[in-house]
Every structure is written in structure tokens, then in C-alpha cells.
Design an enzyme around this catalytic site. Sequence first.
Site, PDB file in Angstrom:
ATOM      1  N   CYS A 161      33.593  16.669 -16.877  1.00  0.00           N
ATOM      2  CA  CYS A 161      33.269  15.459 -16.114  1.00  0.00           C
ATOM      3  C   CYS A 161      32.765  15.845 -14.716  1.00  0.00           C
ATOM      4  O   CYS A 161      31.692  16.414 -14.597  1.00  0.00           O
ATOM      5  CB  CYS A 161      34.492  14.542 -16.068  1.00  0.00           C
ATOM      6  SG  CYS A 161      34.078  12.835 -15.652  1.00  0.00           S
ATOM      7  N   HIS A 184      36.387  14.105 -21.991  1.00  0.00           N
ATOM      8  CA  HIS A 184      37.620  14.717 -21.494  1.00  0.00           C
ATOM      9  C   HIS A 184      38.483  15.261 -22.635  1.00  0.00           C
ATOM     10  O   HIS A 184      39.375  14.546 -23.121  1.00  0.00           O
ATOM     11  CB  HIS A 184      38.444  13.676 -20.733  1.00  0.00           C
ATOM     12  CG  HIS A 184      37.900  13.324 -19.388  1.00  0.00           C
ATOM     13  ND1 HIS A 184      38.246  14.010 -18.248  1.00  0.00           N
ATOM     14  CD2 HIS A 184      37.038  12.364 -19.003  1.00  0.00           C
ATOM     15  CE1 HIS A 184      37.608  13.479 -17.210  1.00  0.00           C
ATOM     16  NE2 HIS A 184      36.872  12.475 -17.635  1.00  0.00           N
ATOM     17  N   GLU A 188      40.893  17.179 -22.393  1.00  0.00           N
ATOM     18  CA  GLU A 188      42.305  17.258 -21.970  1.00  0.00           C
ATOM     19  C   GLU A 188      43.034  15.936 -22.177  1.00  0.00           C
ATOM     20  O   GLU A 188      44.256  15.870 -22.069  1.00  0.00           O
ATOM     21  CB  GLU A 188      42.396  17.729 -20.507  1.00  0.00           C
ATOM     22  CG  GLU A 188      42.185  16.664 -19.434  1.00  0.00           C
ATOM     23  CD  GLU A 188      40.712  16.336 -19.154  1.00  0.00           C
ATOM     24  OE1 GLU A 188      39.837  16.654 -19.991  1.00  0.00           O
ATOM     25  OE2 GLU A 188      40.445  15.728 -18.087  1.00  0.00           O
TER      26      GLU A 188
END
Lengths: 225, 745
Positions: free
Chosen positions: A89, A197, A199
Site C-alpha cells: 500500500c 494488504h 497482512e
Amino acid sequence: MSFRSAVVTFPGSNCDRDLAVALEKVSGTPALRVWHGDAELPEKLDFIALPGGFSYGDYLRSGAMAARSPIMQAVAQAAGRGVPVLGICNGFQVLTESGLLPGALMRNANQHFICRTVRLSVENSQSLFTAGYEAGQALHVPVAHHDGNYFADEDTLDRLEGEGRVAFRYAETVNGSRRDIAGILNEAGNVLGMMPHPERAIEREHGSTDGRALFESAIRGLVEA
Amino acid sequence: MSQITPEIVEQHGLNSEEYEHVLKALGREPNLVELGIFSVMWSEHCSYKSSRFHLKKLPTSAPWVICGPGENAGIIDIGDGQAAIFKMESHNHPSYIEPYQGAATGVGGILRDVFTMGARPVANLNALRFGRPDHPKMKHLVQGVVAGIGGYGNCVGVPTVGGETNFHSAYDGNILVNAMTVGVADTDKIFYSAATGVGNPIVYVGSKTGRDGIHGATMASADFGEDSDAKRPTVQVGDPFTEKLLIEACLELMATDAIVAIQDMGAAGLTSSSVEMASKGGAGIRLDMNKVPCRETGMTPYEMMLSESQERMLMVLKPGREAEAEAIFHKWELDFAVIGEVTDTGHMVLEWNGEVVCDIPLAPLADEAPLYERPYVSAEEYKAWAKVKPLGDVPESTDIGADLLKLMACPDLASRRWIYEQYDSQVGADTLQKSGGDAAVVRVHDTKKALAISTDCTPRYCYADPYEGGKQAVAETYRNISAVGGKPLAITNCLNFANPQRPEIMAQIVGCLEGMAAACQVLDYPIVSGNVSLYNESKATGGGSAILPTPAIGGVGLLADYDKSATIAFKAEGESIYLMGREFWAAPNPVRGHLGQSLWLREIHGREDGDAPPVDLTLEKNSGEFIRELIEAGLVSAVHDISDGGIAVALAEMALAGGFGAEVEAHPDYSPTAWWFGEDQGRYLLTVPDVTAFQEQLAKGTRDADTASSGVRHIGTVTGDSLFGVPLAKLRDANESFFREWMEQ
């Protein structure tokens, strides 16, 4: 062996903790935390991660000021030596602004911030970061960005495609990115920038665990190397 | 020679009687700086002068309450040495004038209220009320407010996980933007605002002070005239990047033991923060105005004291800890300045260029503050004034499916996806349920616990019957939290009303507060923080239009183990659907199947008639406990509370969330319209995978006579891909169409 990873925090980073948590959950070793003002990285790093967020409030252009932080010179040198660097990002924006990856991330085509889980397809399953996926595999990974509209000129795009450097592509309309590009690799294959993302897709609680294989691939690749 | 003329007093929003109190408090005429300080401290926004008398009726304590109203935010114990800190606050007036900055700074302000107490903010929610969508300003206002909330919340990295949005013409000239933040702290690292320790340094941190927002609190305490656009300079400008740095710097300093007291500079900026800190500590305060970091040159003490520049905090440090604190703030590139000290004079003394420019005794500033017991009309007089027609004859629905389709497409029920996809709902990677369900669920980082959070209010009920409406707003958060499996613990509120000087409006305030108090009492669900926003009426749109009474409630509950929770989505073909609520089907009752003030009546027949549905609080409590037991026992696969639009709409929302249709049957003793669209309170829909196990649990019996009044009734089965003969795809399209068409046209 223990896996030495570092997460860089810029003023305004806000996914740094999430990224460190993901690295620790997958590797079993806590990630080191590095401040943007530091001139040097910790020694013998296996992995460097640039997190999402709004470094410097996105002032000037998203990622532009962070790309000129003291630490980014050290990151560029490490990348040059072949240390894997993952930018997610805002981290991807920092990588394009610092010239470690080609192209630029412009405002989303609909002008709005977009936060939702999107479908991705794995375009290159041979890289350090994507070896845990099948080519063409469909993933569900969240995006959350205002400036994720990937742009590069046609020659650059052709070269990226030809060299297998498009790592992920959106499998649905998201932000206006050229050729639906969601993530790209550098020439050497050790730097990956992506808007989604991974994560946020690590645990069952996240609703998708499709991001986990990205971190696992990198760790396994490094352990085997 | 006096420099204070009656005109100047009036410009400061004080009436002549209040000015007399200023003279009494001070024992002399104030100078301009002092008058400015009195005017903001005694504004409605800061002094609660019209509502304080009635706010005292609200229950505020429970064994798990660590800190009730009066501090920056409320605090409850969530076990394991952890606390949830939360509050909701309005930013209505600024958001109508400048929607992006108004909403953004509303988010910034409420975040500071929470992290100033030592919490890391973990969730933001927003309760929004807009006017009719075809009002010429409304699209611009919705776009601006949503972008402002997102622009601020996304950047600071706090997930926006829920909220509510309503549309009604009563908000045409006064939209409501209520922002709520929830944070988590360790119970041994909570910070309060009482300044103590004579000689301790007073420190200013954060952004520099500019000329923005001067007299914002006074603006928020008056009706809008026809010149609301001319007030734009009183709206502050937010910088979420600085806020993010401020959060990290404050939390880093809070990890040490250098802080004695800390408070954010919110409404009325440096004035209210310094006065409140000194008053709470029973101390005095001396500030050197030459040391206040200023953005512009030539700022006067008057401007510095009244500025509402954002992202600033005031702290009292332990002596000798300045260097350590300064290093942290400089690392985060923030201003840090020692601007004064705590004294024992009981006075607020401001010095500038070596002269005393203000000397106010603090006790009279608080003690002499105006308190109005404003007159209000009786419930009967109110009802006559409100002109709510009796329900009368209601035509029977000719096509349940067609009516449902219309309801799902109406602005109040349409999918809010256009809004919530502009908010980062997942940063922190702890969001377990976001907008679209009954309550947001956010994991307490690194634990199996989670917080369930919901904001609710049904203004049309509050207008028709303030007392029942007040009860309902509290009960609905209780229900929404229970529906995800959370134990409701406490609430915050944001009380939005029109001009309290009108006895009918005052009757709304009193009625709603008394209803809320009754609900809090019975549900064991105290109020720990809140905010009051009055004068939400406007002549700008032609005619004195008051908003609907809107006491927005933000509830917080706890899930001890988030694996034992529920969502609204239908899970599997063939599961049984049950209705849970008052066991009234055994004896049909004409007040059940409540269509008064229902969304169906308004959207299908254009009528806002009838009484608001009554709330049986004992039933509410028992049903909530019952639902939580079923969720914990793993006997239900989906749970949804029944609110706007009744059972039919609840079914549709469960079907759309899960991608399964249903076949359902009405109770033969009720008209299909009343059964499917009635808005009786205290009810839930649930799906049951194993009916035998479910029946066994029910057969174990009830705990007492009260619980026995809560019952379940089988109403159908999850199956197929349609509901009431309407294909889900069509229902989904109708549900998505409102925002898509409105925003893209």
C-alpha cells in the site's frame, strides 16, 4: 535458523504494527522495528517491509516524502544487494517514488478511498514472494487506499508483462489500474510492491488467510536459499 | 473607562442576566480576554446550562464502571487489567457549514478525548442524520461528510467499523454528525485531567495555535440564521497526520510516569482545557501567553485563548521531567512548550509581555455558571403540539414482496456500502465484524476478547413519544450488542435537540432523558460519557425547522471469547428460522404487530402516524440474556435484531448477507401486514441448525416468570434464492440502487 525481518515506520505509517504482527505470526520471530530517521538498517536482515499508512500525511504526493527519508538510502542499498523488500500500500507508493519500482500510483479512478476485500489472481507463481501460490490462483485480499491506480507507460507495462514481473492482478474492477495491475516485482525479483494488504489476510479471524502464503513463500525461499 | 459595551456582550452570546453573573463572579468589569473566557465557558456547549439539571437523572454507575461522566471520556473494566474508554460527540453545526472539515475535525476531537486518557483508539463509529436526498445541498453534504470522516479516520489508522445513517426532511437545514471512538488501555495506565502539584510545569504539545475556530463553541450554541455560510471561518481545519503523530507521542510519553494530568484542547481550546484542569485539581494556573506556539504573528491573548486550532494537548508534568518529554515530542516532530505552572491561588492568571491580561477566580467561574431549569410542556400538551395523528385505518398490503422491495430501496434501509467502503474498516487487523451487521465487533489486540459496539436511535419514535423513543434508543443498542453475543456494559450518548428555550423542545429533551434513564436502570447499562448538542434548528431553509429529537446512543459490550459470537447472515440451506420475543402469539393482542410510526407506513403510504412502539424493558433484558445464552451454547447459526421494517426487512437482510432465500409463514391470527412489517420491540430472528438440540435447551425451562414471557416461534426455513417471491438478485439490486443512482447521476 531465525528469520531476521524489519518493518520501517515513517511518520504517518499506520499498518506497521499489523505487518510486524503478521511477520511474527508466520515466521515465529518478532520483526525488528526501524525508525525512518535512522541512517542504517539492522545488520544481516533477511527481509525488509515497508508498511501501509499515510507517511507524511500523503502531503506532496503519497510516498514522495518518505522516499527521501534517511532510511530509504539504506533500503535501496540492501535491495541492491538482493535483500527481499516488500512494500504494501503506502509502502508500494514509497517504492515507486524512490525508483525501486517503475510507474506511479495515482488517485483511484472513482476519486474515493476504497476499502473492501477484492479478488486477485496470481500472475507469477515463481517469485520469492509468490512461490507458495499456483499460477492463476484466485485470492481474496483486502484493499484500503485512495491512491492505488497503477500507471506506467505502455512500453514499461509491456516489459513488466514480458518479464513476468506482474505478480498480482485484480480479478475485478477496483481502482482504474493499467492492465488491472495490483502488484509488481523489480527486475531482480527481490522487491515486491502491492496495493492489497496480505497482512490483513493471515488468520481465520480475518475472514481470509490468502495472504499467509506470501509471507510463507518468502520465509521458505530464504531458509532454503 | 469601560471597554465592554452591551453590544460586545451580546456578540459573545451572553444575555444581560448572564453578564450580571460575570460581574458578580469577578467582582468587577471584565476585560475583553476575560469576557471571552466567560462566554465560552458559559456557552451551552461547554456548560450544559439547559440540560445539566436533567442529565443528573441518568444512571452512571455499575461495578464495572471505572470512570463515569465528567472526564474526557467514560471508562469501563473489561477484565484482565484492561479497560475500554469511549465517548460520542457531535460536530453538527460545523459540518453543515463545511462538511469535509466539520466531519473530519469531529473525528479528530473525539479521538483526542479517548487517547488523552491513555487509550489506544481501536474503533470509530458515526451516527449521521441528513435531510431529504432531493434537497439541493444534501448530496454535497453527504459526500463531504463521508469523505471527511474517511479522510481523517483512514489517515490516523483507526478503523471506522460502524454507525448509522438516516434521512429525513427535519434535518434539511441541520444535519447531525456524531462521532464515537472506543479505545483500550491498561487499567493502571489511565490518565485524568486534574492539575495538581504547585509549581508543576504546564506543557503545550501538538500543533501551533492559529486564528481558526475562534468562537466555535458559541456558534454551536445558537440557531443558524440565514447567514450560516458567513460563519465558515469559525470552522476549524483538521490535520490527521499531526493527530497520528500526537497519538503516538502521547502514548509513548504515557508509558513513562512523567505525566500528572493531561487534557486535549477541544471546544474552546486553551480556555476550557486550562480552566477544567485547574478547577478539577482545585488549583490555580498561571500561563505566559508569549510562550504559546503560534502559527501566525501578532496573535493576541484573546485569540490564543479562544482559538480552536486542532491537534493540541495540555499537560501537567512532574517537575524535572520536561527534557524527557520534550525529546519524545521532538522525535515525532511536534511542538512542545512549557507555557506556565500550577499555582495555589485558585485563579487563572494570564501574562503577556510582562503584564497580567486576565485574572479570573476559578471557583466562581464554575459556581456562578448559569443553570437553567427551562420550562417544558406536559406529555399531553406535547402530543397535541407534535400533531402526530392517531394510526386510524391502515390498508392491508396487497403484495408483501413488492412492499419489501420498496422498503429495501428506500434511503433509510438502502445498503450503506457506498459510505462504508470509503472507510478503512480493517486497519489494526482486529476487526471481526464491520458495518452491515447488528454491532461492530473488534478484537482486543492479542486476546480472545472482543468489544461489540453499536450506535442507535430512531428519531421518528422520539418525536412521536420522547419517553418511549428514549427507551428504545438505549434498548436497541442493547439488542444489537446481544445479537452478536456481547454482554452490553455501558453507553455513551450524543443528545441532539433543537432550541431548548421552546417548552415543546424542552419536553422532548426531558422525555428522552427520562426514557433513557429508565432503560439504563432496568438493563443495568449505565451512561459513562456523553455530549449535548442543542439549537439544532435553522431558518436557513425557510421556516423555523427543528430537527427530530435525536438522542444517539453508542453502546459497548464485551465478548469474553469471540469464537462464541453470531452474525446476521443465513448460513445453510434447510436451517430453521425462529422468531424470538414476547410470547404474544398465544393471545393475539391489538397493540402487537405495531404499525404506528413504522417505516412501512411511511414509505408505502407516506404517513408518519400513530404511537411509537412501546418498549418492555424487562422483556428486553431477558430476551438479550436468552439470546446470549443460545449463542454461547452454539445453538444458533445466525441472529438478527428486528428493527426498522419489521420481520420482513430483517429476513431480507439475513438473506442478502448469506446469499440464501427463505420460505416463511405468517401467524394466522395477525394480518400479514402487521406480522411482517410491524415494529414491535424486543425481538430477534435466529436460525437453528440442530432443532432437536435447540428444543432440548428450551425444554430445560426458564429461570423465572419474567424469562417465561420470552418465547420462540418457528416461522420458516432457509431455502432457495428468493424471499416473498422476490429473487434475491432483484432484492440486492434494489438495496444497492439508492446510493449508486444518487451519487453517480
